[in-house]
Every structure is written in C-alpha cells, then in structure tokens.
Design a protein around this motif. Structure first.
Motif, short mmCIF file in Angstrom:
data_model
loop_
_atom_site.label_atom_id
_atom_site.label_comp_id
_atom_site.label_asym_id
_atom_site.label_seq_id
_atom_site.Cartn_x
_atom_site.Cartn_y
_atom_site.Cartn_z
N GLY A 54 0.81 -1.21 0.00
CA GLY A 54 0.00 0.00 0.00
C GLY A 54 0.84 1.26 0.00
O GLY A 54 0.58 2.21 -0.75
N LEU A 59 -1.58 3.13 -2.23
CA LEU A 59 -2.91 2.60 -1.93
C LEU A 59 -3.15 2.65 -0.42
O LEU A 59 -2.25 2.96 0.35
N SER A 60 -4.36 2.35 0.00
CA SER A 60 -4.68 2.37 1.42
C SER A 60 -3.96 1.21 2.13
O SER A 60 -4.28 0.04 1.86
N TRP A 63 -6.53 -1.24 3.95
CA TRP A 63 -7.28 -2.17 3.10
C TRP A 63 -6.38 -3.20 2.45
O TRP A 63 -6.78 -4.35 2.25
N SER A 115 5.77 6.22 8.32
CA SER A 115 4.47 5.56 8.20
C SER A 115 4.59 4.06 8.43
O SER A 115 3.79 3.46 9.16
N ASP A 130 -12.20 7.87 10.51
CA ASP A 130 -12.56 6.85 9.51
C ASP A 130 -12.10 5.47 9.95
O ASP A 130 -12.83 4.48 9.80
N ASP A 131 -10.88 5.39 10.49
CA ASP A 131 -10.37 4.11 10.99
C ASP A 131 -11.27 3.57 12.10
O ASP A 131 -11.56 2.37 12.17
N ARG A 190 -2.99 -0.24 13.58
CA ARG A 190 -2.85 1.17 13.91
C ARG A 190 -2.63 1.37 15.41
O ARG A 190 -1.96 2.32 15.82
#
Length: 265
Positions: A54, A59-60, A63, A115, A130-131, A190
């Motif tokens: 990702g 990309l995410s 996901w 990250s 959102d998470d 996360r």
C-alpha cells in the motif's frame, strides 16, 4: 489522569484499543485452545506485506493489509483442512515467506519511512475517525458471528473430528474463524502494530487459563485482562511518551506474571 481524554486523538485511541482488545481476546481464546497461537503472529507478518504494498503504490495500507491477511488465512486453512498439511509447518512457511517479501518490498521502495514504522509498532496518533468507524463496523460483525457460533467454535476447538461427526459444519466455521482473526489483526495494526498484535490475541487467554475456570468464564476473564491492559498501556504511553503497542504488551506481560504467581500449579 482524566485530562488525557480531553484530547480527541486519545479518545479515538482508547475507543479503537478497547474494540480491538475485546475482539482479539475473544477470538484468541479459540486459537489458544486448539494450539494454533502462531496463526496470529503469521497473519500479522502477512498484513505487513499488505501495508508495504500500500505504501509503495500509494494505496490504502489498511485495506491492503485486510486483503493480504484474508487471502493468507484462507490459503492456510485450505492447506490444513484439504491437503492435510501440519499446521505448524504451514504457519512457519507463511511467516518466513511473508517477512521476506515485506523486506524486499521495503527495499524496493528505497526507504523505511515513519508511516511504516507506525504500522510496525503502533501509533495512537494515527487512528483517525474513519479508521474508528471501520473498526466499529467490522468489529460488530465479527462480534456477532463469534457470539452466534460460540458453542460450535468451542466444540471444534476442543475436538474437531467429534464435532464433524456430530454434524457441525467444521470447514465453514474454520474458514469463518480464520477470516475473523485476519480481519481483527489487519484492523489492529494502527493501535498495537503488526509486530505486537499477536501478543494481544494470545497472552490474555493464556493468563486467564491459569485460573482454571470453565471456557466461558475464561473467555470473559481474558477479555477483561485485554481491556485493562489497553487502558494501562495507552495511559502509560501518553504520560511517558512511549510507543502505544509496546506499552500495551508490557502491561499484558505484567498481568501474565501476576497470574503465574497467583496460580503456581
């Protein structure tokens, strides 16, 4: 102490941590009972491959981690149930292979950025609204399935062959369980990180088993241990500027040592 809850990022971190603790401890009870604990560690390394892909292709990561974990969990269960391969051998292959693949992908990307580091060890700052919504949605589905099929999953974990002869859909439920575990692990990175989520899924049930209660009570105690550890770990992380995932796992280890001391037999 309560002033930390005035910060929105801490509110999100506690909400996410408690959701993951509940799901990880409950699902972990089944894999510990069937001596399948390495599954959580294997899928955590697989999810790291998804995160790396990702980040490399924009990309995410979340996901991609979900997709990688689900595909790996289905493949592992297929090789175990259909081809009759030994569980420990399959898990060892996927664990080492996924770690090697993740290293290659990181090397291709040319950098070990912040990250990726946060996905490895967890970061309370990285949990967004959102998470949290994604965790709550899929966590609710996972919780409903685990509750509905609690007795069947316990029967399978206790004796898979007897459960099969009793008419229980063992194969379908096994695939459902590994899918739930894969989803929980991917959603947990996360808060706890890919390198530490296995501890949150395994240590609470192992500590709870030391008290020698029935499976249902052991599962409830396991959940309680996980929830307390998340609260202590995130609080310690906030006040002492420590990595959240590591602080949670160290809290789990302290509780495990206490359980050993209380129940020496």
């Amino acid at each position: 102490m309560m002033e930390m809850l005035h910060y929105p990022f801490m509110q999100r971190a506690f909400a996410a941590g408690l959701i993951i603790a509940l799901l990880a401890a409950m699902s972990g009870s089944f894999i510990v009972l069937r001596r399948y604990s390495l599954l959580s560690e294997t899928l955590a390394h697989v999810s790291l491959v998804g995160v790396s892909v990702g980040l490399l292709f924009g990309l995410s990561p979340l996901w991609m981690a979900v997709a990688a974990s689900l595909i790996a969990s289905w493949s592992i269960e297929y090789l175990r149930s259909v081809h009759g391969m030994y569980s420990d051998s399959i898990l060892a292959i996927f664990l080492s292979g996924s770690l090697a693949l993740a290293i290659v992908i990181v090397s291709i990307s040319g950098s070990f950025n912040a990250s990726l580091f946060s996905y490895l060890f967890g970061s309370i700052l990285s949990v967004s609204n959102d998470d949290l919504m994604i965790m709550a949605f899929f966590g609710s589905i996972a919780m409903v399935l685990l509750t509905l099929f609690f007795k069947e999953l316990y029967f399978i974990a206790f004796d898979e062959e007897v459960a099969r002869t009793s008419g229980i859909r063992v194969t379908a439920l096994n695939f459902m369980l590994v899918s739930i575990i894969a989803l929980i692990i991917a959603l947990s990175i996360r808060v706890v990180g890919t390198l530490l989520i296995g501890a949150l899924m395994v240590i609470p049930p192992v500590a709870a088993i030391r008290f020698g209660m029935g499976f249902f009570k052991t599962t409830l105690l396991s959940i309680a241990i996980a929830l307390v550890s998340v609260v202590i770990g995130l609080s310690t992380s906030f006040f002492f500027s420590l990595p959240s995932g590591a602080a949670i796992v160290l809290s789990l280890l302290v509780i495990f040592v206490i359980a050993l001391a209380v129940n020496r037999r």
